[in-house]
Write a protein that holds these residues in place. Sequence first.
Motif, mmCIF file in Angstrom:
data_model
loop_
_atom_site.group_PDB
_atom_site.id
_atom_site.type_symbol
_atom_site.label_atom_id
_atom_site.label_comp_id
_atom_site.label_asym_id
_atom_site.label_seq_id
_atom_site.Cartn_x
_atom_site.Cartn_y
_atom_site.Cartn_z
ATOM 1 N N LEU A 35 0.864 -1.198 0.000
ATOM 2 C CA LEU A 35 0.000 0.000 0.000
ATOM 3 C C LEU A 35 0.889 1.232 0.000
ATOM 4 O O LEU A 35 1.547 1.519 0.997
ATOM 5 N N ARG A 49 -17.141 7.290 3.820
ATOM 6 C CA ARG A 49 -17.482 5.995 4.420
ATOM 7 C C ARG A 49 -18.260 6.140 5.728
ATOM 8 O O ARG A 49 -17.954 5.476 6.712
ATOM 9 N N VAL A 69 -6.006 -2.103 15.142
ATOM 10 C CA VAL A 69 -4.774 -2.614 14.531
ATOM 11 C C VAL A 69 -4.650 -2.047 13.119
ATOM 12 O O VAL A 69 -5.594 -2.132 12.328
ATOM 13 N N GLY A 70 -3.503 -1.438 12.804
ATOM 14 C CA GLY A 70 -3.316 -0.866 11.470
ATOM 15 C C GLY A 70 -4.188 0.363 11.272
ATOM 16 O O GLY A 70 -5.003 0.413 10.351
ATOM 17 N N GLY A 72 -3.665 3.186 10.078
ATOM 18 C CA GLY A 72 -3.474 3.992 8.861
ATOM 19 C C GLY A 72 -3.201 5.436 9.216
ATOM 20 O O GLY A 72 -2.308 5.727 10.034
ATOM 21 N N GLU A 75 -8.349 8.122 10.454
ATOM 22 C CA GLU A 75 -9.697 8.693 10.320
ATOM 23 C C GLU A 75 -10.704 7.899 11.165
ATOM 24 O O GLU A 75 -11.492 8.468 11.909
ATOM 25 N N LEU A 76 -10.631 6.561 11.028
ATOM 26 C CA LEU A 76 -11.549 5.693 11.763
ATOM 27 C C LEU A 76 -11.152 5.643 13.246
ATOM 28 O O LEU A 76 -12.001 5.676 14.137
ATOM 29 N N GLU A 91 0.574 0.440 14.333
ATOM 30 C CA GLU A 91 0.689 0.693 12.887
ATOM 31 C C GLU A 91 2.157 0.537 12.480
ATOM 32 O O GLU A 91 3.039 1.140 13.090
ATOM 33 N N HIS A 93 3.654 1.350 9.476
ATOM 34 C CA HIS A 93 4.211 2.250 8.458
ATOM 35 C C HIS A 93 4.657 3.570 9.106
ATOM 36 O O HIS A 93 3.830 4.305 9.674
ATOM 37 N N HIS A 124 3.358 -4.543 14.498
ATOM 38 C CA HIS A 124 2.635 -5.378 13.543
ATOM 39 C C HIS A 124 1.553 -6.189 14.243
ATOM 40 O O HIS A 124 1.750 -6.622 15.384
ATOM 41 N N ALA A 125 0.491 -6.456 13.477
ATOM 42 C CA ALA A 125 -0.605 -7.271 14.005
ATOM 43 C C ALA A 125 -0.122 -8.649 14.415
ATOM 44 O O ALA A 125 -0.658 -9.253 15.343
ATOM 45 N N GLU A 126 0.891 -9.158 13.727
ATOM 46 C CA GLU A 126 1.328 -10.535 13.985
ATOM 47 C C GLU A 126 2.055 -10.687 15.319
ATOM 48 O O GLU A 126 2.286 -11.811 15.766
ATOM 49 N N VAL A 143 -7.150 -4.372 6.911
ATOM 50 C CA VAL A 143 -5.739 -4.600 7.241
ATOM 51 C C VAL A 143 -5.249 -5.978 6.772
ATOM 52 O O VAL A 143 -4.112 -6.108 6.307
#
Length: 289
Positions: A35, A49, A69-70, A72, A75-76, A91, A93, A124-126, A143
């Motif tokens: 991305l 949205r 998670v993630g 970005g 916004e959300l 996040e 990035h 990271h989510a992992e 994500v």
Amino acid sequence: MKSAAVALPATDFAAHPFFGPLDRRPSRYRGPHRLSHHGWLNFVERLERREEVSAVLAAVATSRRVLDVGGGTGELTRAVAARVERCVTVEPHARRVEVLQAPDGSAQAPDVPRTGGIEVLPGHAEALPFPDASFDAVLACWVLPYAEDPDRAVREMARVCDRSAPGGRVVLIGGAPDNELVSLLNEVCVPLAGEPHDHQGHLLADAVRTLSGLGFTDISLHRTEAALHFSEPDLEERITAAAALLTDFWYEGHPRAAEMREALRPALHRHFALRPYAIGDQGIVLVAV
Ligand SMILES: C[S@@+](CC[C@H](N)C(=O)[O-])C[C@H]1O[C@@H](n2cnc3c(N)ncnc32)[C@H](O)[C@@H]1O
């Protein structure tokens, strides 16, 4: 396809039409999309949205501690943070982390309340950097198709979710089978990149299987409408803008990016003939309790 919420036993979910198209479901994960940051910012600038944000807020209405998670560019996350006691995002990035950490919340979407109340952690989510059961609701919105290991990510989300809390739940959002953006990318860009077809439903179906195996047996699905808006009055300008946005979203800097932009033009002509000023980003919101 109707925007209705459905609730079924987890075992009945694998063949649910919201996880389609069933005839194109791959046997294994195709690997993460790249991305681009520029592509993401252009995307968010055109994205409306409201329905999706409302669905997420409804899902966390009884949750006090939320992990997004993630996140970005947030916004959300900000919309959630305005309504809960504690809101954390993880996040990976670096540039998105900077936007999330900016005191003025310098991301787009001026209609989203800025609380400054988000805790931002790179990661990271992992491998979520929290003890078990640290949060009531654990969200990952759009994500999983970007994660190296979606199954491990879902297991980590389940681990940090306090399922004994009143609002204890895992919430995932992925693309609906008729998602117009993904369909255009699959039709034109994905084959030019020589990559396997993108299938968002199989990631959600796999997540349900994993979550139900971990004891999350009350699953509900809700379809949401969202769209990218292209208000350029001139059709050719609109097509140029949409072709650039779609290409840059997953393929910025790809050796065949210029070819993708050109090849998108006839597909976008057909698309805008039916829906002149928007490309749908229809989603499926999955809530697992
Ligand atoms: C499409 S964006 C969605 C952002 C946000 N959730 C939203 O809905 O606005 C995907 C986000 O997931 C992040 N991401 C990618 N891989 C990840 C991973 N393994 N763990 C956590 N986040 C990840 C990306 O950096 C990006 O910010």
